[in-house]
Enzyme design. Structure first.
Site, mmCIF file in Angstrom:
data_model
loop_
_atom_site.group_PDB
_atom_site.id
_atom_site.type_symbol
_atom_site.label_atom_id
_atom_site.label_comp_id
_atom_site.label_asym_id
_atom_site.label_seq_id
_atom_site.Cartn_x
_atom_site.Cartn_y
_atom_site.Cartn_z
ATOM 1 N N ILE A 69 -10.344 -7.523 -6.258
ATOM 2 C CA ILE A 69 -9.485 -8.610 -6.734
ATOM 3 C C ILE A 69 -8.532 -8.100 -7.797
ATOM 4 O O ILE A 69 -8.900 -7.927 -8.943
ATOM 5 C CB ILE A 69 -10.331 -9.787 -7.268
ATOM 6 C CG1 ILE A 69 -11.229 -10.298 -6.145
ATOM 7 C CG2 ILE A 69 -9.431 -10.895 -7.789
ATOM 8 C CD1 ILE A 69 -12.005 -11.524 -6.484
ATOM 9 N N HIS A 70 -7.313 -7.822 -7.371
ATOM 10 C CA HIS A 70 -6.282 -7.404 -8.324
ATOM 11 C C HIS A 70 -5.342 -8.582 -8.545
ATOM 12 O O HIS A 70 -5.703 -9.732 -8.251
ATOM 13 C CB HIS A 70 -5.549 -6.156 -7.821
ATOM 14 C CG HIS A 70 -4.989 -6.301 -6.436
ATOM 15 N ND1 HIS A 70 -3.676 -6.573 -6.211
ATOM 16 C CD2 HIS A 70 -5.593 -6.249 -5.222
ATOM 17 C CE1 HIS A 70 -3.474 -6.656 -4.895
ATOM 18 N NE2 HIS A 70 -4.621 -6.479 -4.274
ATOM 19 N N ALA A 71 -4.152 -8.344 -9.047
ATOM 20 C CA ALA A 71 -3.269 -9.431 -9.475
ATOM 21 C C ALA A 71 -2.964 -10.447 -8.366
ATOM 22 O O ALA A 71 -3.072 -11.648 -8.577
ATOM 23 C CB ALA A 71 -1.977 -8.852 -10.051
#
Lengths: 87, 327
Positions: free
Chosen positions: A14-16
């Site tokens: 889960i990145h930006a």
């Protein structure tokens, strides 16, 4: 209150962008969303909060929805995780 | 804190007077052993053969005395107690004063997979620093949804539901020259039941802020290094909430409100938000007032004292007037 386990199935974790996706979906519902990983519990309507969870590929998060539309919200967020945030 | 290993201890980013200057010199396989207590053991008694009440789950610190005793034991070929020491599941041994353990001792450590660390610090200094570090590692923690800023030297924790304007308020405060510790998620630590230290959840992601309409911003780059801080004691809690006309807000400022984090009471102010109210200025004033209180000056109380004094003198004057009328 609805509590469900969700698994991060997109390779990058889960990145930006996925975090922004979660917040976007969560804000559609009149309920609170909390995500838990280990000892951390954060507000699911905050992008920075979700990113600081450090949710990597294959990690499991606990999703807690609370409020009038908790069921619908839980379904929508779970669907996001299952679709790998369209990645 | 779920698990804390020797490797985590070596990885800790400690600076200046907190630095432990530890290096691993043997038994690398033991670096994954867990530290479960903040206690420190000086293994003098076990080395002399007394193993009752031996705190085998603490880090074993060898100062000059213990090192001299080890040499004596080895010279006498009396290794029984050293061997017994390694049979316990001790986390690791630390040699202070930059001393090296003997080859025999190192060999025993390698055999049992126990890490041996070395530090250039004196054992008394090292013990103090290690105790302080471990105390913080094992301190009770809590993650809070809010913003921590330093305003005039006071650590101010701003909380409130999402969308109430926490980040925007913090941004304005930074613009006015105050410092950001963490936006959105703040990790609070209870330090020896005395005070609360707040910091960012992750040092890599700290000092970033999400502002609706702009996205994620790096405050350190935008405002410079003077606008950020790594950690700060939480001294004032500010709760923002949408203006509720029916609610009674503090109009005098008796300052009786407190917020509780991890069992510690922090002075709290409740600030109603509505368009046109300049929240950053109100927070700055609250921080200044908090400083005054720390110096022993309570604005509201002093004001009340002045009012009482004035009323008293007025009533004394009135007495004269009444007396004159009767004469």
């Amino acid at each position: 209150m609805v509590t469900r386990e969700v698994k991060v199935s997109n390779r990058a974790g889960i990145h930006a962008r996925p975090a922004a996706n979660i917040v976007k979906v969560a804000n559609k519902f009149n309920s609170e969303l909390y995500l838990e990983k280990g000892t951390m519990k954060i507000n699911g309507k905050s992008i920075m909060g979700i990113i600081t969870l450090g949710a990597t590929y294959q990690s499991t998060l606990t999703m807690i929805c609370e409020g009038p539309e908790e069921e619908e919200m839980a379904d929508a967020i779970e669907a996001l995780f299952q679709n790998r945030f369209e990645e | 804190m779920s698990e804390f290993t020797i490797l985590d201890l070596l990885d800790l980013d400690l600076k200046e007077h907190n630095h432990l200057s530890l290096v691993c010199i043997a038994g690398r396989t033991g670096l994954s052993r867990k530290i479960t207590t903040s206690k420190i053991s000086r293994p003098g008694l076990p080395l002399s053969g007394f193993f009752e009440e031996f705190s085998n789950n603490s880090i074993q610190v060898f100062g000059r005395g213990e090192q001299a005793y080890l040499q004596k034991l080895e010279a006498e070929h009396n290794l029984a107690s050293i061997e017994k020491l390694f049979k316990y599941d001790i986390p690791c041994c630390v040699f202070c004063d930059g001393a090296d353990p003997s080859p025999r001792f190192t060999a025993l450590a390698e055999e049992t997979g126990t890490a041996i660390l070395k530090t250039s610090l004196l054992s008394s200094d090292f013990s103090r620093r290690l105790y302080q570090t471990l105390d913080e590692v094992f301190a009770p923690t809590q993650t809070i949804h809010g913003v921590l800023v330093e305003v005039y030297g006071i650590g101010v924790l701003i909380t409130g539901e999402s969308g109430v304007g926490k980040s925007e308020t913090a941004l304005e405060l930074i613009e006015r020259g105050h410092r950001l510790i963490s936006d959105d998620t703040v990790r609070l630590r209870n330090i020896s039941d005395n005070f609360i230290i707040g910091m960012g959840e992750n040092p890599l992601l700290a000092h970033h802020m999400e502002i609706r309409g702009l996205g994620i911003l790096n405050l350190a780059n935008l405002f410079g290094v003077g606008a950020i801080r790594d950690r700060k004691q939480v001294q004032l809690s500010v709760k923002l909430e949408p203006w509720d006309a029916k609610k009674n807000y503090d109009r005098v400022g008796e300052g009786s409100l407190h917020d509780h984090f991890l069992g510690i009471a922090i002075p709290m102010v409740l600030i109603p938000v509505k368009p046109g109210r300049n929240i950053p200025v109100i927070i700055e004033t609250a921080a200044r007032n908090e400083r005054l209180k720390k110096l022993g000056y309570y604005s509201a109380k002093e004001f009340d004292q002045s009012v009482l004094k004035w009323l008293e003198s007025e009533s004394a004057r009135n007495m004269y007037n009444i007396n004159e009328e009767t004469h």
